[in-house]
Motif scaffolding. Sequence first.
Motif, PDB file in Angstrom:
ATOM      1  N   PRO A 182      31.254  27.708  31.776  1.00 25.02           N
ATOM      2  CA  PRO A 182      30.247  27.383  32.809  1.00 25.02           C
ATOM      3  C   PRO A 182      29.394  26.164  32.466  1.00 25.02           C
ATOM      4  CG  PRO A 182      29.712  29.439  31.651  1.00 25.02           C
ATOM      5  CD  PRO A 182      31.094  29.054  31.236  1.00 25.02           C
ATOM      6  N   ASP A 183      29.184  25.901  31.175  1.00 22.12           N
ATOM      7  CA  ASP A 183      28.322  24.776  30.799  1.00 22.12           C
ATOM      8  C   ASP A 183      29.114  23.528  30.443  1.00 22.12           C
ATOM      9  OD1 ASP A 183      26.172  26.481  31.084  1.00 22.12           O
ATOM     10  OD2 ASP A 183      26.390  27.187  28.996  1.00 22.12           O
ATOM     11  N   ASP A 184      30.419  23.664  30.288  1.00 21.19           N
ATOM     12  CA  ASP A 184      31.239  22.522  29.872  1.00 21.19           C
ATOM     13  C   ASP A 184      32.596  22.636  30.571  1.00 21.19           C
ATOM     14  OD1 ASP A 184      32.715  20.566  28.728  1.00 21.19           O
ATOM     15  OD2 ASP A 184      32.384  21.186  26.644  1.00 21.19           O
ATOM     16  N   PRO A 185      32.654  22.113  31.813  1.00 17.50           N
ATOM     17  CA  PRO A 185      33.871  22.296  32.621  1.00 17.50           C
ATOM     18  C   PRO A 185      35.128  21.686  31.997  1.00 17.50           C
ATOM     19  CG  PRO A 185      32.050  21.398  33.930  1.00 17.50           C
ATOM     20  CD  PRO A 185      31.617  21.358  32.508  1.00 17.50           C
ATOM     21  N   SER A 186      34.950  20.846  30.957  1.00 21.07           N
ATOM     22  CA  SER A 186      36.155  20.292  30.332  1.00 21.07           C
ATOM     23  C   SER A 186      36.865  21.364  29.497  1.00 21.07           C
ATOM     24  CB  SER A 186      35.799  19.093  29.441  1.00 21.07           C
ATOM     25  OG  SER A 186      35.164  19.530  28.264  1.00 21.07           O
ATOM     26  N   LYS A 187      36.149  22.440  29.163  1.00 20.80           N
ATOM     27  CA  LYS A 187      36.763  23.522  28.396  1.00 20.80           C
ATOM     28  C   LYS A 187      37.339  24.546  29.358  1.00 20.80           C
ATOM     29  CE  LYS A 187      34.440  24.942  24.709  1.00 20.80           C
ATOM     30  NZ  LYS A 187      33.260  25.304  23.873  1.00 20.80           N
ATOM     31  N   ILE A 188      38.593  24.886  29.106  1.00 19.90           N
ATOM     32  CA  ILE A 188      39.304  25.716  30.072  1.00 19.90           C
ATOM     33  C   ILE A 188      40.222  26.688  29.324  1.00 19.90           C
ATOM     34  CG2 ILE A 188      41.182  24.037  30.302  1.00 19.90           C
ATOM     35  CD1 ILE A 188      41.307  24.628  33.231  1.00 19.90           C
ATOM     36  N   LEU A 189      40.356  27.881  29.853  1.00 14.23           N
ATOM     37  CA  LEU A 189      41.374  28.825  29.380  1.00 14.23           C
ATOM     38  C   LEU A 189      42.031  29.416  30.622  1.00 14.23           C
ATOM     39  CD1 LEU A 189      39.467  30.612  26.455  1.00 14.23           C
ATOM     40  CD2 LEU A 189      41.405  29.036  26.228  1.00 14.23           C
ATOM     41  N   ASP A 221      49.402  20.320  31.306  1.00  8.57           N
ATOM     42  CA  ASP A 221      48.815  20.451  29.968  1.00  8.57           C
ATOM     43  C   ASP A 221      48.250  21.839  29.753  1.00  8.57           C
ATOM     44  OD1 ASP A 221      49.370  17.838  29.610  1.00  8.57           O
ATOM     45  OD2 ASP A 221      47.342  17.125  29.993  1.00  8.57           O
ATOM     46  N   PHE A 222      48.387  22.342  28.553  1.00  6.26           N
ATOM     47  CA  PHE A 222      47.808  23.637  28.209  1.00  6.26           C
ATOM     48  C   PHE A 222      46.428  23.427  27.594  1.00  6.26           C
ATOM     49  CE2 PHE A 222      52.176  24.633  28.811  1.00  6.26           C
ATOM     50  CZ  PHE A 222      52.124  25.886  29.399  1.00  6.26           C
ATOM     51  N   PRO A 223      45.563  24.459  27.693  1.00  9.77           N
ATOM     52  CA  PRO A 223      44.196  24.320  27.186  1.00  9.77           C
ATOM     53  C   PRO A 223      44.130  23.846  25.724  1.00  9.77           C
ATOM     54  CG  PRO A 223      44.329  26.253  28.580  1.00  9.77           C
ATOM     55  CD  PRO A 223      45.730  25.712  28.460  1.00  9.77           C
ATOM     56  N   LEU A 224      45.024  24.331  24.872  1.00 12.12           N
ATOM     57  CA  LEU A 224      45.006  23.869  23.479  1.00 12.12           C
ATOM     58  C   LEU A 224      45.267  22.368  23.402  1.00 12.12           C
ATOM     59  CD1 LEU A 224      45.124  24.065  20.381  1.00 12.12           C
ATOM     60  CD2 LEU A 224      47.490  24.834  20.593  1.00 12.12           C
ATOM     61  N   GLU A 225      46.207  21.882  24.195  1.00  9.62           N
ATOM     62  CA  GLU A 225      46.523  20.450  24.154  1.00  9.62           C
ATOM     63  C   GLU A 225      45.337  19.616  24.630  1.00  9.62           C
ATOM     64  OE1 GLU A 225      50.146  21.184  26.585  1.00  9.62           O
ATOM     65  OE2 GLU A 225      51.106  19.890  25.098  1.00  9.62           O
ATOM     66  N   ARG A 226      44.636  20.127  25.651  1.00  9.75           N
ATOM     67  CA  ARG A 226      43.450  19.406  26.138  1.00  9.75           C
ATOM     68  C   ARG A 226      42.381  19.378  25.058  1.00  9.75           C
ATOM     69  NH1 ARG A 226      42.674  20.585  32.433  1.00  9.75           N
ATOM     70  NH2 ARG A 226      40.558  20.052  31.900  1.00  9.75           N
ATOM     71  N   ALA A 227      42.152  20.543  24.432  1.00 11.78           N
ATOM     72  CA  ALA A 227      41.114  20.614  23.394  1.00 11.78           C
ATOM     73  C   ALA A 227      41.456  19.717  22.217  1.00 11.78           C
ATOM     74  CB  ALA A 227      40.946  22.059  22.929  1.00 11.78           C
ATOM     75  N   ALA A 228      42.752  19.613  21.915  1.00 12.72           N
ATOM     76  CA  ALA A 228      43.165  18.870  20.728  1.00 12.72           C
ATOM     77  C   ALA A 228      43.073  17.362  20.918  1.00 12.72           C
ATOM     78  CB  ALA A 228      44.592  19.257  20.348  1.00 12.72           C
ATOM     79  N   ARG A 229      42.831  16.922  22.151  1.00 13.34           N
ATOM     80  CA  ARG A 229      42.739  15.479  22.385  1.00 13.34           C
ATOM     81  C   ARG A 229      41.407  14.913  21.931  1.00 13.34           C
ATOM     82  NH1 ARG A 229      45.245  16.047  27.589  1.00 13.34           N
ATOM     83  NH2 ARG A 229      47.444  16.153  27.099  1.00 13.34           N
ATOM     84  N   HIS A 230      40.400  15.787  21.811  1.00 18.93           N
ATOM     85  CA  HIS A 230      39.134  15.274  21.297  1.00 18.93           C
ATOM     86  C   HIS A 230      38.604  16.212  20.227  1.00 18.93           C
ATOM     87  CE1 HIS A 230      37.623  17.954  24.486  1.00 18.93           C
ATOM     88  NE2 HIS A 230      38.422  17.291  25.279  1.00 18.93           N
ATOM     89  N   ASP A 231      37.537  15.800  19.591  1.00 15.20           N
ATOM     90  CA  ASP A 231      36.896  16.626  18.558  1.00 15.20           C
ATOM     91  C   ASP A 231      37.841  16.989  17.430  1.00 15.20           C
ATOM     92  OD1 ASP A 231      34.594  16.648  20.020  1.00 15.20           O
ATOM     93  OD2 ASP A 231      35.067  18.518  21.057  1.00 15.20           O
ATOM     94  N   ARG A 232      38.593  16.025  16.938  1.00 13.77           N
ATOM     95  CA  ARG A 232      39.476  16.366  15.829  1.00 13.77           C
ATOM     96  C   ARG A 232      38.874  15.916  14.504  1.00 13.77           C
ATOM     97  NH1 ARG A 232      45.161  14.564  18.345  1.00 13.77           N
ATOM     98  NH2 ARG A 232      44.179  12.578  18.005  1.00 13.77           N
ATOM     99  N   ALA A 233      39.085  16.712  13.495  1.00 15.01           N
ATOM    100  CA  ALA A 233      38.657  16.353  12.146  1.00 15.01           C
ATOM    101  C   ALA A 233      39.904  16.255  11.284  1.00 15.01           C
ATOM    102  CB  ALA A 233      37.728  17.428  11.601  1.00 15.01           C
ATOM    103  N   VAL A 234      39.868  15.381  10.304  1.00 11.91           N
ATOM    104  CA  VAL A 234      41.040  15.212   9.459  1.00 11.91           C
ATOM    105  C   VAL A 234      40.822  15.962   8.147  1.00 11.91           C
ATOM    106  CG1 VAL A 234      42.452  13.556   8.202  1.00 11.91           C
ATOM    107  CG2 VAL A 234      41.612  13.003  10.483  1.00 11.91           C
ATOM    108  N   ASN A 235      41.821  16.772   7.776  1.00  8.88           N
ATOM    109  CA  ASN A 235      41.764  17.489   6.519  1.00  8.88           C
ATOM    110  C   ASN A 235      43.056  17.170   5.772  1.00  8.88           C
ATOM    111  OD1 ASN A 235      42.630  19.709   4.731  1.00  8.88           O
ATOM    112  ND2 ASN A 235      40.646  20.566   5.245  1.00  8.88           N
ATOM    113  N   GLY A 236      42.967  16.309   4.762  1.00  5.55           N
ATOM    114  CA  GLY A 236      44.193  15.896   4.092  1.00  5.55           C
ATOM    115  C   GLY A 236      45.096  15.199   5.084  1.00  5.55           C
ATOM    116  N   HIS A 237      46.308  15.688   5.228  1.00  6.52           N
ATOM    117  CA  HIS A 237      47.250  15.059   6.145  1.00  6.52           C
ATOM    118  C   HIS A 237      47.399  15.840   7.434  1.00  6.52           C
ATOM    119  CE1 HIS A 237      48.372  11.811   3.499  1.00  6.52           C
ATOM    120  NE2 HIS A 237      48.374  12.677   2.514  1.00  6.52           N
ATOM    121  N   ALA A 238      46.423  16.691   7.751  1.00 16.39           N
ATOM    122  CA  ALA A 238      46.453  17.405   9.037  1.00 16.39           C
ATOM    123  C   ALA A 238      45.199  17.071   9.810  1.00 16.39           C
ATOM    124  CB  ALA A 238      46.511  18.910   8.801  1.00 16.39           C
TER     125      ALA A 238
END
Length: 344
Positions: free
Chosen positions: A57-64, A205-222
């Motif tokens: 409700p507060d962030d329409p870009s987030k979807i399930l 696109d699935f919700p995980l794919e949408r979420a994974a397009r932003h807000d990513r952090a790098v940990n080693g090689h992942a």
Amino acid sequence: MPQDFERRWSELNARLLQIEQSAGLAAALAELQSHQRQSGFIKDRLDDVERHSFHHPDDPSKILRAQYNPKRALRFGGSGARRTPSDGPVRNDGCYLCRDNIQWQQQGAQLGYDIRVGDNAYVALMNPFPLLPGHVVIALRDHRSQDWLYQDGGGLEVSALLHDLVALANRMPGYVGFYNGVDAGASIPGHLHFQFFRRPEGEPDFPLERAARHDRAVNGHAELAGDYPLPVALWKGEPEDVVARASAWVSSWGDDNKARLNGLTANFIAAREADGENVTLYFVPRDRARPRGKGLSGLIGGLEVLGEIVLSCPEEKGRLDAGLIDYFALEDALASVGTPFFVE
Ligand SMILES: [Zn+2]
């Protein structure tokens, strides 16, 4: 009957191979699907399936999403076939993915397509009760456990598993594929299989794919997807490079988690990007003791991890109709099966 089955299998495979050689694996599987509808093996055309999207409700870009699919429970049921002595032996307790059983269980209505991936032989089999369009199971030809090597007693090398999943995804543009570990949604844990389906029209696109397009952090090689109900690691790039980086990272993750590894399982998801050059691979670690989401009856597998929760019982349909299922209910259910990548 067995000779007739072999002949029809060979004829269909010759035709599908020609299609694959001229138009690709996805085209061959589309033809397999059409053949399996005509034979009567595919019993459900997704007509009964309802799909709903729920926004934060507060962030329409987030979807399930949720889908109500009353036939899900019937997925791998046989057709009540009786064996006759000429049908040959029952293999591996009647495993639905073993070809010798398919012949008598489905009374000839089910045929598959033989696919080679590197050194391994697979068979593509349509799902009789699809969760999404083009839902196909790609099973190893041999009856070998679905479990990964981290379980006592051994199992699949992660690098080999990822190689085959990514290679298949790379050959199937427009599809999403996944591996469900044992106790992470695997419906037939005794026999290694992947599942693939076509991206749904209108909502590719699935919700995980949408979420994974932003807000990513790098940990080693992942890269770790930031804002998602489950911990997710992902790799994007050329197929061989993705497999190499992911295999090394998961191996190192396994070393760091030795003390609890026997209680863990996983979902791996792979898809070719629309750019045609790259694939993306996702890894979601799971706790073997929590195969089901909080408040939900069904197993949480790859489709749910992608952000589309399958509801199949009448009670859940009632809650859906009453407006009692919302973004937060789905978020809670997903979060409840997650386990962190690293614990102190
Ligand atoms: Zn089997």
